[in-house]
Design a protein around this motif. Structure first.
Motif, PDB file in Angstrom:
ATOM      1  N   TRP A  87       0.820  -1.215   0.000  1.00 16.23           N
ATOM      2  CA  TRP A  87       0.000   0.000   0.000  1.00 16.23           C
ATOM      3  C   TRP A  87       0.853   1.265   0.000  1.00 16.23           C
ATOM      4  O   TRP A  87       0.415   2.324  -0.440  1.00 16.23           O
ATOM      5  N   MET A  88       2.112   1.148   0.508  1.00 12.83           N
ATOM      6  CA  MET A  88       2.989   2.318   0.515  1.00 12.83           C
ATOM      7  C   MET A  88       3.684   2.514  -0.821  1.00 12.83           C
ATOM      8  O   MET A  88       4.248   3.567  -1.085  1.00 12.83           O
ATOM      9  N   ARG A  89       3.666   1.493  -1.675  1.00 14.51           N
ATOM     10  CA  ARG A  89       4.343   1.591  -2.965  1.00 14.51           C
ATOM     11  C   ARG A  89       3.361   1.697  -4.126  1.00 14.51           C
ATOM     12  O   ARG A  89       3.764   1.898  -5.265  1.00 14.51           O
ATOM     13  N   ALA A  90       2.069   1.546  -3.823  1.00 17.36           N
ATOM     14  CA  ALA A  90       1.059   1.605  -4.880  1.00 17.36           C
ATOM     15  C   ALA A  90       0.836   3.045  -5.342  1.00 17.36           C
ATOM     16  O   ALA A  90       0.981   3.997  -4.567  1.00 17.36           O
ATOM     17  N   VAL A  91       0.462   3.177  -6.609  1.00 15.70           N
ATOM     18  CA  VAL A  91       0.274   4.510  -7.185  1.00 15.70           C
ATOM     19  C   VAL A  91      -0.887   5.247  -6.528  1.00 15.70           C
ATOM     20  O   VAL A  91      -0.794   6.423  -6.196  1.00 15.70           O
ATOM     21  N   GLY A  92      -2.013   4.554  -6.330  1.00 20.31           N
ATOM     22  CA  GLY A  92      -3.214   5.189  -5.793  1.00 20.31           C
ATOM     23  C   GLY A  92      -3.002   5.837  -4.435  1.00 20.31           C
ATOM     24  O   GLY A  92      -3.217   7.047  -4.269  1.00 20.31           O
ATOM     25  N   PRO A  93      -2.557   5.080  -3.424  1.00 20.20           N
ATOM     26  CA  PRO A  93      -2.325   5.688  -2.101  1.00 20.20           C
ATOM     27  C   PRO A  93      -1.275   6.791  -2.140  1.00 20.20           C
ATOM     28  O   PRO A  93      -1.395   7.800  -1.444  1.00 20.20           O
ATOM     29  N   THR A  94      -0.222   6.584  -2.949  1.00 16.48           N
ATOM     30  CA  THR A  94       0.817   7.612  -3.048  1.00 16.48           C
ATOM     31  C   THR A  94       0.241   8.912  -3.601  1.00 16.48           C
ATOM     32  O   THR A  94       0.492  10.006  -3.079  1.00 16.48           O
ATOM     33  N   LEU A  95      -0.535   8.804  -4.664  1.00 22.82           N
ATOM     34  CA  LEU A  95      -1.139   9.991  -5.270  1.00 22.82           C
ATOM     35  C   LEU A  95      -2.119  10.663  -4.317  1.00 22.82           C
ATOM     36  O   LEU A  95      -2.140  11.892  -4.189  1.00 22.82           O
ATOM     37  N   ALA A  96      -2.917   9.854  -3.614  1.00 23.74           N
ATOM     38  CA  ALA A  96      -3.888  10.417  -2.675  1.00 23.74           C
ATOM     39  C   ALA A  96      -3.182  11.154  -1.546  1.00 23.74           C
ATOM     40  O   ALA A  96      -3.595  12.251  -1.137  1.00 23.74           O
ATOM     41  N   THR A  97      -2.096  10.565  -1.035  1.00 23.25           N
ATOM     42  CA  THR A  97      -1.333  11.211   0.032  1.00 23.25           C
ATOM     43  C   THR A  97      -0.742  12.527  -0.450  1.00 23.25           C
ATOM     44  O   THR A  97      -0.789  13.555   0.249  1.00 23.25           O
ATOM     45  N   TRP A  98      -0.175  12.495  -1.669  1.00 26.70           N
ATOM     46  CA  TRP A  98       0.440  13.703  -2.220  1.00 26.70           C
ATOM     47  C   TRP A  98      -0.601  14.806  -2.407  1.00 26.70           C
ATOM     48  O   TRP A  98      -0.375  15.968  -2.055  1.00 26.70           O
ATOM     49  N   LEU A  99      -1.764  14.459  -2.972  1.00 23.39           N
ATOM     50  CA  LEU A  99      -2.804  15.457  -3.211  1.00 23.39           C
ATOM     51  C   LEU A  99      -3.328  16.042  -1.900  1.00 23.39           C
ATOM     52  O   LEU A  99      -3.569  17.248  -1.792  1.00 23.39           O
ATOM     53  N   THR A 100      -3.491  15.187  -0.891  1.00 23.72           N
ATOM     54  CA  THR A 100      -3.974  15.672   0.405  1.00 23.72           C
ATOM     55  C   THR A 100      -2.973  16.629   1.032  1.00 23.72           C
ATOM     56  O   THR A 100      -3.340  17.710   1.519  1.00 23.72           O
ATOM     57  N   LEU A 112      -1.341  22.078   2.514  1.00 23.04           N
ATOM     58  CA  LEU A 112      -0.295  23.109   2.477  1.00 23.04           C
ATOM     59  C   LEU A 112      -0.762  24.354   1.732  1.00 23.04           C
ATOM     60  O   LEU A 112      -0.540  25.484   2.173  1.00 23.04           O
ATOM     61  N   ALA A 113      -1.419  24.147   0.575  1.00 27.89           N
ATOM     62  CA  ALA A 113      -1.885  25.286  -0.217  1.00 27.89           C
ATOM     63  C   ALA A 113      -2.925  26.095   0.552  1.00 27.89           C
ATOM     64  O   ALA A 113      -2.890  27.326   0.567  1.00 27.89           O
ATOM     65  N   THR A 114      -3.859  25.396   1.213  1.00 29.75           N
ATOM     66  CA  THR A 114      -4.896  26.087   1.978  1.00 29.75           C
ATOM     67  C   THR A 114      -4.292  26.889   3.123  1.00 29.75           C
ATOM     68  O   THR A 114      -4.636  28.057   3.340  1.00 29.75           O
ATOM     69  N   ALA A 115      -3.374  26.251   3.861  1.00 28.43           N
ATOM     70  CA  ALA A 115      -2.738  26.947   4.975  1.00 28.43           C
ATOM     71  C   ALA A 115      -1.961  28.165   4.480  1.00 28.43           C
ATOM     72  O   ALA A 115      -2.005  29.241   5.087  1.00 28.43           O
ATOM     73  N   SER A 116      -1.253  28.004   3.364  1.00 28.47           N
ATOM     74  CA  SER A 116      -0.467  29.114   2.817  1.00 28.47           C
ATOM     75  C   SER A 116      -1.363  30.271   2.401  1.00 28.47           C
ATOM     76  O   SER A 116      -1.073  31.438   2.664  1.00 28.47           O
ATOM     77  N   LEU A 117      -2.485  29.947   1.741  1.00 29.00           N
ATOM     78  CA  LEU A 117      -3.406  30.992   1.300  1.00 29.00           C
ATOM     79  C   LEU A 117      -4.009  31.742   2.489  1.00 29.00           C
ATOM     80  O   LEU A 117      -4.193  32.964   2.439  1.00 29.00           O
ATOM     81  N   LEU A 118      -4.307  31.006   3.559  1.00 27.66           N
ATOM     82  CA  LEU A 118      -4.859  31.654   4.747  1.00 27.66           C
ATOM     83  C   LEU A 118      -3.835  32.603   5.367  1.00 27.66           C
ATOM     84  O   LEU A 118      -4.169  33.722   5.781  1.00 27.66           O
TER      85      LEU A 118
END
Length: 529
Positions: A202-215, A220-226
């Protein structure tokens, strides 16, 4: 890279050739942009990705050449390259400092040193190769955690002065170095490597990796904008406070508190800072709807103009020069509303009104074009001009005093040959990172941030010297309104004096307006009230 590979597949070209083409193109473009940005916006160029990509690109391109180099590089040549590369890196580490323009031409040396060392490793190690040193365990560990060292050191260097309440000293820097190693080892071995080398699916699969990265990116983007929004609101509030301060200034505000002709002190101003430190660096000349600052040679010269320029009942003045002249134009902006004068400003960044060649090569082409075209542009206005004001950045003015005087007075003949008086203003003292020092010492800035006057004043000031030597020229020495006999403060009469290392804040220049008006009246250039 993906687009290049897809294009290569569609055209039936080798993938290796496509990768090389993409890397070479990006590397060349990034290098060109790095040279440009370092010259024009050095603070920004140091941090942004496009100016740094070429450094990685050189390393990537080397991999294409390594097979050929391996076949031709002898062991002795490899040793020579290894030591040469290490020597270059060491010299750069010792010689480069805060004034080194990075990542411009200076970065070429660092990249060259690294490249030579990488190439040297393709040969068979010889007896005198640096391997014996580099294979030592401490150096190997440092290499293993080197990227984490890079990530951790900068936040510590920046944040520690705020935690301590004073700049980093030698002991603090040693402590930061030790703490950097501790944090880098923890994050590498405790966080990074366990994830990188995990065998869990699960740590090497594309799906979980992409989901973690997007989250993570979304958080980070939301906090920075605030944070940015909060800072923008604070900045807007602080600008409003500064504007109100100038609309109804308290007694002795700004330059009035240091005026040697009218001694004045208001203890209530000892506890305030206007503009606030959050907006001080943005407190620059603001001429509504007009820029009139820096332009390319093919752009028309359009002056800044006061609203009452067509009013012939008041004296008309033009002010000419570089960004320091534009800075001083802020003192003129309050005078048209009082019916004192009308003004126009002709400004070119890094360009002093002199017949000498520009000192700042960054602006040489623009400056030469500006000075060549200015007489023709300003000719139509000269019949309306009663006097001219000139000034500039004296610290960036090369040559002997006689050369400076001759160059200035010759250029001022644009006005004096027509019988138009020229008033030269002394330049300002440059005292370094004033706003940074203020941020670190808001309560004890008088002791910590003020600089000795004899160290920062440009004496003799070339503008005053030329004005006193010329025909039809006058001098106004404003040094007493920046410095006492001993020191040059960073806060005067509750007003933050500097916007950066060599420009006054617009708020402080505005407090100079009554003084400049008085001095011009004393010279007989303005009517007495």
């Amino acid at each position: 890279m993906v687009a290049g590979l897809r294009a290569a597949r569609g055209l039936g070209l080798p993938a290796r050739r496509a990768v090389f083409a993409v890397l070479a193109t990006c590397t060349v473009l990034s290098f060109g942009y790095a040279l440009h940005a370092t010259a024009v916006r050095p603070e920004q160029a140091f941090f942004i990705t496009p100016t740094r990509a070429w450094e990685f690109g050189i390393g990537a391109l080397l991999t294409f050449a390594i097979p050929a180099i391996r076949r031709r590089l002898s062991a002795s040549a490899g040793v020579a390259l290894a030591w040469a590369g290490l020597a270059i890196i060491l010299v750069c580490a010792v010689q480069f400092d805060a004034d080194t323009a990075m990542p411009g031409t200076a970065a070429i040396f660092v990249v060259t040193g690294a490249g030579l060392f990488i190439v040297s490793r393709t040969s068979t190690p010889a007896r005198w190769a640096p391997d014996r040193v580099l294979d030592l365990r401490p150096i190997q560990v440092t290499g293993d955690i080197s990227y984490a060292l890079y990530l951790w050191h900068w936040p510590l260097i920046i944040l520690m002065p705020f935690i301590q309440g004073h700049p980093n000293g030698q002991r603090t820097l040693v402590g930061i170095l030790v703490l950097t190693f501790v944090l880098a080892a923890f994050s590498t071995y405790g966080v990074e490597n366990p994830i990188r080398f995990s065998t869990r699916r699960w740590m090497r699969a594309v799906g979980p990796t992409l989901a973690t990265w997007l989250t993570a990116a979304a958080v980070l983007a939301t906090a920075s904008l605030l944070v940015v929004r909060h800072q923008a609101n604070r900045a807007e509030h602080n600008r409003a406070v500064a504007a109100n301060f100038l609309t109804d200034p308290p007694r002795c505000a700004g330059a009035a508190s240091i005026d040697p002709d009218v001694p004045c002190h208001n203890p209530d101003l000892d506890r305030i800072l206007v503009p606030s430190l959050e907006v001080a660096s943005q407190d620059r000349p603001k001429i509504e709807g007009q820029s009139c600052a820096s332009r390319e040679p093919d752009e028309p010269i359009v002056p800044c103009t006061s609203r009452n320029w067509d009013d012939r009942s008041v004296p008309h003045v033009v002010i000419v020069g570089d960004s320091h002249a534009r800075m001083m134009s802020t003192a003129l902006q309050a005078l048209p509303d009082k019916g004192v004068l009308a003004w126009k400003g002709y400004f070119q960044s890094g360009c002093i009104l002199t017949t000498d060649a520009p000192v700042r090569t960054t602006y040489a082409r623009q400056c030469n074009s500006f000075k060549e075209r200015l007489p023709g542009v300003i000719a139509a206005e000269l019949d309306q001009v009663d006097f001219a004001i000139v000034t500039g950045r004296a610290a960036k003015f090369d040559g002997t005093l006689d050369q400076k005087t001759h160059g200035l007075t010759e250029a001022w003949k644009l006005f004096t040959d027509r019988g138009i008086p020229v008033v030269a203003l002394s330049d300002i003292p440059e005292i370094g990172q004033a706003t940074k020092c203020l941020t670190e010492h808001p309560r004890d800035h008088a002791e910590r941030c003020a600089r000795p006057a004899n160290q920062v004043l440009t004496t003799p000031d070339p503008f005053l010297t030329a004005a006193r030597a010329g025909q039809g020229t006058r001098a106004i020495d404003l040094h007493p309104y920046y410095c006492t006999k001993k020191t040059c403060p960073v806060v005067i009469g509750g007003v933050v004096v500097y916007a950066d290392t060599n420009h006054l804040s617009a708020t402080y220049v505005t407090t100079l307006a009554p003084i400049l008006e008085r001095r011009l009246r004393e010279l007989g250039l303005l009517r007495q009230p």
